[in-house]
Each structure stands twice: as C-alpha cells, then as structure tokens.
Enzyme design. Sequence first.
Site, short mmCIF file in Angstrom:
data_model
loop_
_atom_site.label_atom_id
_atom_site.label_comp_id
_atom_site.label_asym_id
_atom_site.label_seq_id
_atom_site.Cartn_x
_atom_site.Cartn_y
_atom_site.Cartn_z
N LYS A 67 0.84 -1.21 0.00
CA LYS A 67 0.00 0.00 0.00
C LYS A 67 0.88 1.26 0.00
O LYS A 67 0.65 2.19 -0.76
CB LYS A 67 -0.94 -0.02 1.22
CG LYS A 67 -2.02 -1.08 1.09
CD LYS A 67 -2.76 -1.36 2.40
CE LYS A 67 -3.66 -2.60 2.23
NZ LYS A 67 -4.31 -3.04 3.47
N GLN A 121 -4.42 -1.91 9.84
CA GLN A 121 -4.37 -3.21 9.18
C GLN A 121 -4.91 -4.32 10.09
O GLN A 121 -4.49 -4.45 11.24
CB GLN A 121 -2.91 -3.52 8.77
CG GLN A 121 -2.73 -4.81 7.99
CD GLN A 121 -3.36 -4.78 6.60
OE1 GLN A 121 -3.28 -3.77 5.90
NE2 GLN A 121 -4.00 -5.87 6.21
N ASP A 161 -10.83 2.39 4.58
CA ASP A 161 -11.07 0.95 4.46
C ASP A 161 -12.57 0.65 4.44
O ASP A 161 -12.98 -0.47 4.13
CB ASP A 161 -10.41 0.21 5.64
CG ASP A 161 -9.20 -0.61 5.20
OD1 ASP A 161 -9.05 -0.84 3.99
OD2 ASP A 161 -8.42 -1.02 6.08
#
Length: 291
Positions: free
Chosen positions: A53, A97, A120
Amino acid sequence: MPVILDGKKLSQEIQLEIKHTIEERRINGKKIPHLAAVLVGNDGASTTYVNSKIRLCKAVGMQSTFIHLDASTTESELLKIVHDINQNDDIDGFIVQLPLPKHINETNIIEAINPKKDVDGFHPINLGRMQLGLPAFISATPAGIVTMLERYQIETAGKHCVVIGRSNIVGTPMSILLSRNTNPGNCTVTICHSRTKNLKDICLQADIIVAALGKPEFVTADMVKEGAVVVDVGISRLDADNEKGYVIKGDVKFDEVAPKCAAISPVPGGVGLMTVVSLLMNTMKAVELNN
Ligand code: NAD
C-alpha cells in the site's frame, strides 16, 4: 478461452489516472492526498500488504505515513493513536491493518476511526451508508471487484450472482453492492457461507460467482456452469519448496475452472491488486471530502 480479468493491468491504468489527478492538484496548489497505515505486530502477510500500500502511494505521488507498532501495543495505546490521527488535519485517510493481535478488540478500534477518514470502509457508519445507497467509503476489496466488473463491462443486471463467504469486509458488502439498483449491480444475489447446504447445486445456477471463503482451490469445475463469470477473492499462502517458501492460491481451481468461464480473475494478479488501488481511490475521495 475466457476473458482474464487482469487486476494488474487494470490497477496500473487506475494508478496512472490517480497520478495525473494528483499532479493536477499539485499544479493547482491543492492539498496532496495523504494516507496513513497503522500496523500492529509483525505478521508476514499483513506486513506485505501494508508495504505494498505504501509503495503504491509513493508510485502515484501520494503522501504516506507508515506507523508500525510493537505487537505488545495495548488497546488503549492504539486508541490514542487512532484519536491522534483523527485530529491530524494533514492525514486525509487511514487504515488500521487487520487482523489485530488477540488482546485488542477490533470493533473498538474500527468504531474509533473517524468515518470521514475511514478509507477501508469498515466503520459501521460507512457500512450503513453503503447499505442505504448513500455516499460512503466502500471497503477496498468489494469496491475493487465492482470496478473490475465495470471496466471489463461485465453485464450484471438480472444475472444470478452467488457470493461464497459472508464476512463483513468482503462477502456481505459484495452481496449488497451487487444487489443494488446500480451498474454494476441489479443482480439476484445468493449469499452462501459455512452452513450452506447444497453449495455445488447453488453455484451451478450462478451466472457470476464471487469466491471469498479463504479455502484454497475450493471451487472446482463441476461447480461452475458453462459461460459463468468467476471472481476469485481468496488469498491463501501455502508452504512450498521454492525460493519464497510459499505459493499464493486463490479459492478457485483456476486451471480446470477457467476453460468453462466467459471471464475469470486469476490469483495472483486479480482482485488483490484491485484492492490496493481501491484504497488509493478512496483516499482521493477523502481528500476531496475533507478539504
Ligand atoms: P473470513 O474468514 O472472514 O470469512 C470466510 C467466509 O467464508 C465466512 O463467512 C464463512 O462462513 C465462509 N465459508 C467458510 N467455509 C466455507 C465453506 N466450506 N462453504 C461456504 N462458505 C464457507 O474471510 P475473508 O476475510 O472474507 O476473506 C476470504 C478470503 O479472501 C481469504 O482467503 C482472504 O485472504 C481473502 N481476501 C482477499 C482480499 C484481496 O484483496 N484479494 C481481501 C480480503 C480477503
């Protein structure tokens, strides 16, 4: 031969589009988008995902911050970091994450993220807004699949789509997105899970299969009807006697399923790359929203 839904090619095209938009923003004196990623611990797969990312941010000229915390970080320490990022006007969007170490309650962390920075799309507000068809951050993997179907002009209206897996980050949002009155969308959706009976018979009725269950090569040729479109979301790392020490397998037995399909996404080189680029697309949305 089926159309290969090439996530690598598509993600490169989209990266170029994002790069141009960022360059235009720079020329016009607008804020350069900034994505932050928080990783707790040293899980191999998670580290790889976060690194990719950050690498992609750099490739498109996006600002990025990688906050790598020790595996022993407590929930309250992590909450404090989330609050700090929420308050930091320079950061437009951020992710924490997953999975988090067992001693941290993931829901508490997700709910602490400012929904306007939740690129997200895991916050209940974003999931709820998506369900209602309101503007929202849509989680990167389902968003990437929708983009893939759209750009490859896969016809979805009136098709029967079978989604295998009902997780909050893939299966459930996927089933909602494909059933909405949008394009892509307007599918008749069946969502299957670990307690589904006669999965094979259900899959055989599918015009589109989205396999997101995390079981390597689970979907075999005898489960797929001729001319179906198959989207493989699965990523399983299996030990292998090669340089890396592992191979990546999808949820679909590609070699035997592909010849029956009108279109199919490979693993690797399919949905995974779309997921990362979708995160960047969401960050572009965030910089517009927040500035
Ligand atoms: P999860 O473990 O949270 O959910 C798996 C789902 O599959 C569950 O809803 C379960 O009910 C269902 N399931 C399990 N066994 C089944 C069976 N035998 N028959 C039918 N349904 C069954 O997983 P997840 O987070 O949704 O991820 C699924 C897969 O997708 C994993 O391999 C994961 O690594 C991968 N993934 C890929 C990306 C990407 O970018 N490509 C992103 C997220 C997840």
